[in-house]
Write an enzyme that holds these catalytic residues in place. Structure first.
Site, PDB file in Angstrom:
ATOM      1  N   HIS A 135      -1.291   2.104  -4.870  1.00  0.00           N
ATOM      2  CA  HIS A 135      -1.226   0.914  -4.034  1.00  0.00           C
ATOM      3  C   HIS A 135      -1.769   1.149  -2.629  1.00  0.00           C
ATOM      4  O   HIS A 135      -2.099   0.206  -1.913  1.00  0.00           O
ATOM      5  CB  HIS A 135       0.212   0.356  -3.973  1.00  0.00           C
ATOM      6  CG  HIS A 135       1.171   1.165  -3.167  1.00  0.00           C
ATOM      7  ND1 HIS A 135       2.057   2.058  -3.720  1.00  0.00           N
ATOM      8  CD2 HIS A 135       1.405   1.197  -1.841  1.00  0.00           C
ATOM      9  CE1 HIS A 135       2.797   2.593  -2.774  1.00  0.00           C
ATOM     10  NE2 HIS A 135       2.425   2.099  -1.627  1.00  0.00           N
ATOM     11  N   ASP A 165       1.537   4.990 -10.128  1.00  0.00           N
ATOM     12  CA  ASP A 165       1.197   4.693  -8.736  1.00  0.00           C
ATOM     13  C   ASP A 165       0.601   5.903  -8.029  1.00  0.00           C
ATOM     14  O   ASP A 165       0.885   6.158  -6.862  1.00  0.00           O
ATOM     15  CB  ASP A 165       2.408   4.165  -7.968  1.00  0.00           C
ATOM     16  CG  ASP A 165       1.984   3.406  -6.703  1.00  0.00           C
ATOM     17  OD1 ASP A 165       0.859   2.880  -6.688  1.00  0.00           O
ATOM     18  OD2 ASP A 165       2.767   3.363  -5.740  1.00  0.00           O
ATOM     19  N   GLY A 242       4.095   3.218   5.432  1.00  0.00           N
ATOM     20  CA  GLY A 242       3.200   4.240   5.961  1.00  0.00           C
ATOM     21  C   GLY A 242       3.476   5.599   5.381  1.00  0.00           C
ATOM     22  O   GLY A 242       2.617   6.469   5.373  1.00  0.00           O
ATOM     23  N   ASN A 243       4.702   5.833   4.898  1.00  0.00           N
ATOM     24  CA  ASN A 243       5.036   7.105   4.251  1.00  0.00           C
ATOM     25  C   ASN A 243       4.489   7.190   2.826  1.00  0.00           C
ATOM     26  O   ASN A 243       4.428   8.275   2.250  1.00  0.00           O
ATOM     27  CB  ASN A 243       6.545   7.322   4.205  1.00  0.00           C
ATOM     28  CG  ASN A 243       7.115   7.887   5.485  1.00  0.00           C
ATOM     29  OD1 ASN A 243       7.829   7.206   6.199  1.00  0.00           O
ATOM     30  ND2 ASN A 243       6.795   9.141   5.779  1.00  0.00           N
ATOM     31  N   SER A 244       4.127   6.050   2.236  1.00  0.00           N
ATOM     32  CA  SER A 244       3.666   6.063   0.858  1.00  0.00           C
ATOM     33  C   SER A 244       2.482   7.003   0.687  1.00  0.00           C
ATOM     34  O   SER A 244       1.539   6.976   1.466  1.00  0.00           O
ATOM     35  CB  SER A 244       3.238   4.660   0.427  1.00  0.00           C
ATOM     36  OG  SER A 244       4.344   3.861   0.174  1.00  0.00           O
ATOM     37  N   LEU A 299       5.219   7.998 -27.878  1.00  0.00           N
ATOM     38  CA  LEU A 299       6.103   8.322 -28.981  1.00  0.00           C
ATOM     39  C   LEU A 299       5.968   7.297 -30.098  1.00  0.00           C
ATOM     40  O   LEU A 299       5.990   7.641 -31.280  1.00  0.00           O
ATOM     41  CB  LEU A 299       7.549   8.390 -28.477  1.00  0.00           C
ATOM     42  CG  LEU A 299       8.609   8.954 -29.404  1.00  0.00           C
ATOM     43  CD1 LEU A 299       8.288  10.393 -29.786  1.00  0.00           C
ATOM     44  CD2 LEU A 299       9.982   8.884 -28.729  1.00  0.00           C
ATOM     45  N   GLY A 300       5.833   6.031 -29.722  1.00  0.00           N
ATOM     46  CA  GLY A 300       5.668   4.975 -30.719  1.00  0.00           C
ATOM     47  C   GLY A 300       6.961   4.309 -31.122  1.00  0.00           C
ATOM     48  O   GLY A 300       7.147   3.968 -32.291  1.00  0.00           O
ATOM     49  N   VAL A 301       7.855   4.087 -30.138  1.00  0.00           N
ATOM     50  CA  VAL A 301       9.108   3.410 -30.442  1.00  0.00           C
ATOM     51  C   VAL A 301       9.351   2.277 -29.466  1.00  0.00           C
ATOM     52  O   VAL A 301       8.981   2.355 -28.295  1.00  0.00           O
ATOM     53  CB  VAL A 301      10.328   4.381 -30.380  1.00  0.00           C
ATOM     54  CG1 VAL A 301      10.163   5.524 -31.361  1.00  0.00           C
ATOM     55  CG2 VAL A 301      10.536   4.914 -28.959  1.00  0.00           C
TER      56      VAL A 301
END
Length: 503
Positions: A135, A165, A242-244, A299-301
């Site tokens: 982002h 992200d 701003g920390n992202s 995994l397919g569940v």
């Protein structure tokens, strides 16, 4: 702006991403103190010593700060003003930060030649690779990186992953200070940590706190991804817009997480910050560097999180079941030809462990599986009718494959990030069109998404040629490399032509 954004109500968010691209001149002041910046971070050596718990005071914080600060950078996100102004004025600010006082007036776009948003990043190699959040870089047509010594570079966006992200950038330089990834699995609740980034435009800010919890899911990435992976490290080290993308490190200066989100009613720090664990972040950037895209095993569940009492109660009411809330993942369905089906897992089974790691809820499962690639084998422990069973499952991709894929292996629709359906004759008549296809399943962060195409927009032409089916799109772009021009109609009936480059 996507329909998911339109559906968001300003006060409905509890988890808000803390360093997103923010539109508005009032959020960027010439001193950059109020610019919304996105922070990045990296980690140090893969040695168990980095995760040690201990009292950290005085020189301990000083050492970690001196190690980390030079490797954390500011990222400036420049966007196409015309494209930004075409977007409906939905509350993108509220989406990422939450309501700001409730009654603030929507601000105008930043002046020309000024960034639409600011953020942070972490240098992870001496030759200029930088990790950040997806982002942080979203929608940019230019990314500028400023080091702690004020040197400035134009960065190349190598790749992004909306599911976690995470994004990867590169600047052309050598001998840079950097952080190595540490083993986030060895971190412990109560351990001292530092958050390093550029909150609110205050460059090279260091805050201290502890790890408050692990494996947290705040349901924020589902707003930008259909298959999100949320298993955050929660910390009470102060994190603000701003920390992202910035660094969460231990007292040795080792990277244990990428600061990504806050949980707040105001959009500012209220004691809860969340970071992507470094083990997951490292896997993502390794995939992007090696393959050009993220390799993700499934995994397919279909699943029900038994640790979520509200979900369990709703499921019981809907399906006339009598399941009890607790630890584990209840299997609701099995994907055909998946690894789970091959291994004999059935609806009604309760998954309790992956590779001997306890699975308490969905965040544990998504991290355990999401950090693996197609073809990887995992040991699954599950209960059936009260009996414990153990099986090995080979993970597959969404198409049922077990091999890693590069960009060259992708179909045209995968490369550009959209599928297409033919227009009905009625729609053609209503819009006065001779040709066109409807965009469907547009992928967040894809080439089509970047030029402003969302689900249900009508694509009329590609490279000047009319399109009436997905086969037409594939024929035009199959094995094509170079600039692509897309002519489309948006939800307001406006015709726009924008482009991207296929490599």
């Amino acid at each position: 702006m996507k329909n998911t954004f339109k559906k968001l109500m300003p006060y409905a968010l509890t988890g808000v991403i803390s360093g997103a691209t923010v539109f508005g001149a009032s959020h960027y002041i010439s001193s950059e103190k109020n610019g919304e910046d996105f922070s990045y971070f990296t980690t140090a050596s893969n040695n168990a010593s980095f995760a040690g718990i201990g009292s950290a005071v005085g020189d301990d914080f000083v050492k970690a700060s001196k190690t980390t600060v030079p490797a954390v950078v500011t990222i400036k996100n420049y966007q196409d003003r015309a494209a930004s102004q075409r977007m409906p004025e939905t509350d993108m600010f509220d989406f990422f930060f939450g309501p700001q006082g409730g009654n603030q007036q929507r601000q105008q776009q930043p002046p020309k030649n000024m960034p639409s948003g600011l953020g942070s990043g972490v240098i992870i190699s001496p030759d200029g690779y930088i990790i950040s959040n997806n982002h942080v870089v979203a929608g940019a047509n230019k990314l500028e990186v400023v080091l702690s010594n004020k040197k400035t570079y134009i960065a190349t966006l190598i790749g992004t992953d909306p599911n976690t992200d995470i994004s990867l950038l590169k600047i052309e330089e050598k001998g840079l200070p950097y952080l190595n990834f540490a083993n986030s699995d060895l971190t412990e609740v109560g351990q001292w940590v530092l958050a390093v980034g550029n909150p609110l435009g205050l460059n090279s800010t260091v805050t201290a706190g502890i790890i408050s919890a692990k494996g947290r899911s705040i349901d924020i990435l589902s707003q930008q991804s259909r298959t999100p992976i949320e298993s955050f490290i929660q910390t009470d080290a102060a994190i603000n817009p701003g920390n992202s993308g910035g660094a969460l490190v231990n007292v040795n200066g080792d990277l244990i997480g990428i600061n990504t989100a806050i949980q707040s009613k105001t959009g500012y720090y209220e004691g809860y910050g969340f970071a992507v664990p470094s083990n997951l972040a490292r896997k993502i950037v390794e995939d992007i560097k090696k393959f050009g895209l993220v390799q993700r095993g499934f995994l397919g569940v279909g699943s029900l999180d038994l640790s979520n009492e509200m979900q369990v109660a709703a499921y019981n009411q809907r399906e006339k079941k009598n399941l009890k809330a607790g630890d584990g993942i209840y299997v609701t369905e099995i994907t055909k030809k998946s690894g789970a089906e091959d291994a004999g897992i059935q609806p009604g089974d309760i998954i309790t462990k992956i590779d001997n790691t306890d699975i308490s809820g969905f965040s544990d499962l998504s991290l355990a599986i999401g950090s693996r690639r197609p073809g990887d084998k995992v040991a699954v422990t599950y209960t059936r009718n009260g009996k414990v069973n153990n099986v090995n499952v080979t993970l597959k991709d969404l198409k049922g494959g077990t091999s890693s894929r590069s960009k060259d292996d992708l179909t045209v629709t995968e490369k550009i990030g959209s599928e297409f359906e033919p227009l009905s004759e009625r729609v053609k008549t209503d819009y006065g069109l001779e040709s066109g296809v409807i965009a469907k399943n547009v992928t967040e962060g894809s080439e089509m998404d970047k030029i402003g195409v969302v689900d249900n927009y009508i694509v009329m032409e590609i490279n000047g040629k009319p399109v009436n089916s997905q086969k037409d799109v594939e024929k035009i772009l199959n094995n094509y490399k170079g600039n692509v021009q897309v002519k489309y109609v948006d939800a307001y009936g406006r015709i726009t032509t924008r482009g991207f480059k296929l490599q």
